[in-house]
Design a protein around this motif. Structure first.
Motif, PDB file in Angstrom:
ATOM      1  N   GLY A 137      67.409  65.421  -5.219  1.00  0.00           N
ATOM      2  CA  GLY A 137      66.278  64.878  -4.474  1.00  0.00           C
ATOM      3  C   GLY A 137      65.909  63.480  -4.928  1.00  0.00           C
ATOM      4  N   ALA A 138      65.963  63.262  -6.252  1.00  0.00           N
ATOM      5  CA  ALA A 138      65.620  61.942  -6.784  1.00  0.00           C
ATOM      6  C   ALA A 138      66.605  60.884  -6.303  1.00  0.00           C
ATOM      7  N   GLU A 139      67.890  61.250  -6.224  1.00  0.00           N
ATOM      8  CA  GLU A 139      68.888  60.287  -5.753  1.00  0.00           C
ATOM      9  C   GLU A 139      68.683  59.963  -4.281  1.00  0.00           C
ATOM     10  N   LEU A 140      68.277  60.936  -3.491  1.00  0.00           N
ATOM     11  CA  LEU A 140      67.974  60.667  -2.080  1.00  0.00           C
ATOM     12  C   LEU A 140      66.748  59.766  -1.959  1.00  0.00           C
ATOM     13  N   ARG A 141      65.778  59.978  -2.832  1.00  0.00           N
ATOM     14  CA  ARG A 141      64.597  59.101  -2.818  1.00  0.00           C
ATOM     15  C   ARG A 141      65.003  57.672  -3.152  1.00  0.00           C
ATOM     16  N   LYS A 142      65.891  57.502  -4.147  1.00  0.00           N
ATOM     17  CA  LYS A 142      66.354  56.159  -4.505  1.00  0.00           C
ATOM     18  C   LYS A 142      67.024  55.487  -3.308  1.00  0.00           C
ATOM     19  N   LEU A 143      67.866  56.244  -2.587  1.00  0.00           N
ATOM     20  CA  LEU A 143      68.547  55.676  -1.423  1.00  0.00           C
ATOM     21  C   LEU A 143      67.539  55.250  -0.362  1.00  0.00           C
ATOM     22  N   ARG A 144      66.529  56.100  -0.141  1.00  0.00           N
ATOM     23  CA  ARG A 144      65.507  55.765   0.860  1.00  0.00           C
ATOM     24  C   ARG A 144      64.743  54.511   0.459  1.00  0.00           C
ATOM     25  N   GLU A 145      64.350  54.439  -0.801  1.00  0.00           N
ATOM     26  CA  GLU A 145      63.570  53.289  -1.266  1.00  0.00           C
ATOM     27  C   GLU A 145      64.396  52.000  -1.220  1.00  0.00           C
TER      28      GLU A 145
ATOM     29  N   GLN B 288      57.258  64.441   7.690  1.00  0.00           N
ATOM     30  CA  GLN B 288      57.231  63.775   6.391  1.00  0.00           C
ATOM     31  C   GLN B 288      57.222  64.770   5.231  1.00  0.00           C
ATOM     32  N   ALA B 289      56.588  65.923   5.444  1.00  0.00           N
ATOM     33  CA  ALA B 289      56.519  66.935   4.387  1.00  0.00           C
ATOM     34  C   ALA B 289      57.912  67.427   4.018  1.00  0.00           C
ATOM     35  N   ARG B 290      58.800  67.550   5.008  1.00  0.00           N
ATOM     36  CA  ARG B 290      60.156  68.021   4.721  1.00  0.00           C
ATOM     37  C   ARG B 290      60.919  66.996   3.886  1.00  0.00           C
ATOM     38  N   VAL B 291      60.757  65.729   4.209  1.00  0.00           N
ATOM     39  CA  VAL B 291      61.415  64.685   3.402  1.00  0.00           C
ATOM     40  C   VAL B 291      60.924  64.751   1.960  1.00  0.00           C
ATOM     41  N   SER B 292      59.632  64.913   1.786  1.00  0.00           N
ATOM     42  CA  SER B 292      59.064  64.986   0.436  1.00  0.00           C
ATOM     43  C   SER B 292      59.568  66.216  -0.310  1.00  0.00           C
ATOM     44  N   MET B 293      59.665  67.349   0.388  1.00  0.00           N
ATOM     45  CA  MET B 293      60.139  68.582  -0.245  1.00  0.00           C
ATOM     46  C   MET B 293      61.595  68.445  -0.673  1.00  0.00           C
ATOM     47  N   ILE B 294      62.395  67.775   0.145  1.00  0.00           N
ATOM     48  CA  ILE B 294      63.796  67.545  -0.216  1.00  0.00           C
ATOM     49  C   ILE B 294      63.874  66.645  -1.447  1.00  0.00           C
TER      50      ILE B 294
ATOM     51  N   ARG C 237      62.571  70.880  -3.846  1.00  0.00           N
ATOM     52  CA  ARG C 237      61.979  72.179  -3.489  1.00  0.00           C
ATOM     53  C   ARG C 237      62.569  72.758  -2.210  1.00  0.00           C
ATOM     54  N   THR C 238      63.159  71.919  -1.383  1.00  0.00           N
ATOM     55  CA  THR C 238      63.807  72.392  -0.169  1.00  0.00           C
ATOM     56  C   THR C 238      65.283  72.025  -0.214  1.00  0.00           C
ATOM     57  N   PRO C 239      66.179  73.011  -0.173  1.00  0.00           N
ATOM     58  CA  PRO C 239      67.614  72.716  -0.174  1.00  0.00           C
ATOM     59  C   PRO C 239      67.992  71.918   1.071  1.00  0.00           C
ATOM     60  N   VAL C 240      69.050  71.155   0.961  1.00  0.00           N
ATOM     61  CA  VAL C 240      69.527  70.352   2.081  1.00  0.00           C
ATOM     62  C   VAL C 240      71.025  70.610   2.228  1.00  0.00           C
TER      63      VAL C 240
END
Length: 284
Positions: A15-23, A40-46, A50-53
């Protein structure tokens, strides 16, 4: 897939790596959600693990975030789905969560480099040596806690004996060889085991002797666990209260790679290290 209230370190890292890519793409969570067609809640959960992808959804997110590093994207795709139900999950209620996460990291690592000043590496410890360490913990552990820690540590060592073991390099200061935990007999057995393990083709043990004038570390033990791509490497730091701290920022990874390289440059060669360990065992 339903959300989880206790994501593993591996899931949180994805999830942290996906956040880095988004940022890096300059997108807010809200903007990313609109582009992906989710809330937006689903993006945050991923991003919190907390939410598998799914692998396909991850690739779609990477494309939306304009990440064209195919090796990184496929490495992240391999981390998707539900958590691996490895042996370490049996210990989730019996040892600190960080130790469970560390075992999972070691299982998936493509290589491991460790540096220690006052302790023998956990993956190279004998049962007697490890037991002596746990018996000396302050405050004292109960006997059943010692047994849980001990069996967990011994099972972690399995990565060095499986069919596809990762390359493992241990840089050990002479001080660790002379600590004498458990008394002379246990120490001699530990030093012999250390040399026996160093004979394995994928295990390298190198010693930094007293008197070395260049010592690029504060004395804190750490493990460097290599991912399938460099961006997914992780540093694990030990602390005085027995917990683990995990680092994965690019600057941190670069720093600890440099520290390990410098420590290796001032350590004895492998054959000389074996001879050195053997001499200390004879003196014990």
């Amino acid at each position: 897939m339903p959300p989880t209230s206790n994501p593993t370190l591996r899931q949180r890292r994805l999830g942290a790596e996906l956040r880095k890519l988004r940022e890096r793409a300059g997108l807010t969570a809200t903007a990313a959600a609109e582009l992906l067609g989710v809330n937006q809640a689903r993006v945050s959960m991923i991003e919190t693990g907390r939410t598998p992808v799914s692998a396909d959804k991850l690739r779609a997110m990477a494309h939306t975030y304009e990440c064209f590093d195919d090796q990184l994207v496929e490495a992240l795709a391999a981390m998707t789905g539900r958590r691996t139900r490895g042996w370490w999950e049996e210990y989730r209620d019996h040892v600190p969560t960080a130790l469970v996460d560390l075992a999972e990291l070691e299982h998936h690592a493509t290589g491991v480099r460790v540096a220690l000043v006052t302790n023998i590496p956990a993956l190279l410890q004998t049962t007697d040596h490890a037991r002596a360490l746990f018996q000396g913990v302050v405050p004292p552990m109960r006997q059943y806690e010692i047994e849980h820690r001990l069996t967990h540590r011994m099972k972690r060592q399995g990565i060095l004996h499986r069919d596809d073991p990762p390359p493992y390099t241990a840089i050990i200061h002479e001080a660790a060889l002379r600590m004498g935990f458990g008394g002379p007999d246990i120490t001699r057995g530990q030093l012999k085991h250390l040399n026996d393990m160093s004979e394995l083709p994928h295990v390298t043990v190198r010693v930094i002797p007293f008197g070395t004038t260049s010592f690029p570390t504060t004395g804190q033990s750490f493990d460097y666990l290599q991912g399938s791509v460099r961006q997914l490497d992780t540093v694990q730091l030990d602390s005085c209260h027995g917990a683990c701290e995990f680092l994965d920022a690019e600057a941190q990874l670069s720093k600890y790679r440099a520290v390990l390289d410098r420590m290796e440059s001032c350590a004895l060669a492998t054959a000389a290290s074996r001879d050195f360990i053997h001499r200390i065992a004879q003196e014990t």
